[in-house]
Design a protein around this motif. Structure first.
Motif, PDB file in Angstrom:
ATOM      1  N   LEU A   1      10.796  56.805 -76.378  1.00 55.52           N
ATOM      2  CA  LEU A   1      11.347  58.017 -75.772  1.00 55.52           C
ATOM      3  C   LEU A   1      11.741  57.752 -74.329  1.00 55.52           C
ATOM      4  O   LEU A   1      10.935  57.275 -73.541  1.00 55.52           O
ATOM      5  CB  LEU A   1      10.328  59.159 -75.816  1.00 55.52           C
ATOM      6  N   VAL A   2      12.952  58.098 -73.995  1.00 54.85           N
ATOM      7  CA  VAL A   2      13.443  57.900 -72.636  1.00 54.85           C
ATOM      8  C   VAL A   2      13.005  59.055 -71.755  1.00 54.85           C
ATOM      9  O   VAL A   2      12.486  58.859 -70.670  1.00 54.85           O
ATOM     10  CB  VAL A   2      14.990  57.781 -72.631  1.00 54.85           C
ATOM     11  N   ARG A   3      13.190  60.286 -72.248  1.00 58.15           N
ATOM     12  CA  ARG A   3      12.808  61.477 -71.495  1.00 58.15           C
ATOM     13  C   ARG A   3      11.545  62.055 -72.112  1.00 58.15           C
ATOM     14  O   ARG A   3      11.462  62.253 -73.302  1.00 58.15           O
ATOM     15  CB  ARG A   3      13.911  62.520 -71.551  1.00 58.15           C
ATOM     16  N   ARG A   4      10.586  62.375 -71.265  1.00 59.84           N
ATOM     17  CA  ARG A   4       9.322  62.906 -71.778  1.00 59.84           C
ATOM     18  C   ARG A   4       9.034  64.315 -71.292  1.00 59.84           C
ATOM     19  O   ARG A   4       7.990  64.856 -71.586  1.00 59.84           O
ATOM     20  CB  ARG A   4       8.182  61.966 -71.402  1.00 59.84           C
ATOM     21  N   GLU A   5       9.970  64.910 -70.563  1.00 64.17           N
ATOM     22  CA  GLU A   5       9.695  66.251 -70.042  1.00 64.17           C
ATOM     23  C   GLU A   5       9.806  67.334 -71.120  1.00 64.17           C
ATOM     24  O   GLU A   5       9.290  68.417 -70.943  1.00 64.17           O
ATOM     25  CB  GLU A   5      10.594  66.601 -68.852  1.00 64.17           C
TER      26      GLU A   5
ATOM     27  N   TYR B   1       9.761  68.950 -78.594  1.00 65.28           N
ATOM     28  CA  TYR B   1       9.885  67.842 -79.537  1.00 65.28           C
ATOM     29  C   TYR B   1       8.743  67.856 -80.551  1.00 65.28           C
ATOM     30  O   TYR B   1       8.967  67.763 -81.763  1.00 65.28           O
ATOM     31  CB  TYR B   1       9.912  66.523 -78.760  1.00 65.28           C
TER      32      TYR B   1
END
Length: 172
Positions: A50-54, A59
Motif C-alpha cells: 500500500l502506497v497511501r495508508r491514510e 479500505y
C-alpha cells in the motif's frame, strides 16, 4: 516504522469498530469474527504494497463488506436451520436499547447485499458514491438496493418502522 508495528497499532485502534460492522452484516458474533479475521489478514498481506495508508478505515471496511458478501455467495446453498435456541444478541445486550435489538433482528431478514448497503449508508453514514465505491457497483445499484432493503425493513417492522429507524440511525 515497520509494517508489523504499524499494523498492530492500527488493529488495536480499529478492530472493535470493524467487528461491530461485521456483526451488523452477519447478525452473528462468531461469523462476524471470522469475517473480520479474514479482512485483517487480507490487509496485513496487502499492507507492505500500500502506497497511501491514510484511508485504511475505508479500505478495511470495504474488505469486511466484500468478504461478507463473498461468504454469503459461497454459502447460498445453505439455509437456516430451526433450533430451540434464541438467536445471539450482542454481548452488552443490557446496555442496548430494545429498539436497536428489534432493528438488528429485522436487519437479518434483509438480503445480504441490501443489508451491506444499509449498514454502509446509515450506520457508517456513507454517501451513495462512497457506498458504490466500497461495494464496487454503480450509484444506481446502491440507490435501488437501499430502496429494496428499506422496503424489507418496513414490511418486517410495520408501522413502527419510521420511528424506530430514525431513533436507531440518529444514535448510531
Amino acid at each position: 516504522m515497520n509494517w508489523d508495528a504499524e499494523f498492530t497499532r492500527y488493529f488495536d485502534r480499529s478492530a472493535d469498530s470493524m467487528r461491530f460492522t461485521a456483526y451488523l452484516l452477519c447478525g452473528n458474533w462468531h461469523e462476524a469474527e471470522d469475517v473480520v479475521q479474514a479482512a485483517y489478514l487480507k490487509l496485513y498481506l496487502a499492507g507492505p504494497k500500500l502506497v497511501r495508508r491514510e484511508g485504511l478505515d475505508a479500505y478495511v471496511r470495504q474488505i469486511v463488506v466484500r468478504t461478507f458478501l463473498a461468504e454469503r455467495r459461497r454459502m447460498r446453498w445453505r439455509r437456516e436451520r430451526l433450533t430451540g435456541e434464541l438467536p445471539e444478541v450482542p454481548a452488552a445486550a443490557d446496555a442496548l436499547s430494545e429498539d436497536k435489538l428489534v432493528l438488528w433482528q429485522a436487519l437479518s431478514a434483509v438480503p445480504a447485499r441490501q443489508r451491506a448497503v444499509l449498514v454502509l449508508r446509515f450506520w457508517h453514514d456513507l454517501g451513495v458514491e462512497e457506498t458504490a465505491q466500497a461495494l464496487g457497483c454503480s450509484t444506481g445499484t446502491v440507490k435501488s438496493q437501499t430502496s429494496r432493503g428499506l422496503k424489507v425493513l418496513r414490511q418486517r417492522l410495520g408501522a413502527e418502522f419510521a420511528t424506530l429507524w430514525q431513533e436507531v440511525t440518529r444514535n448510531a
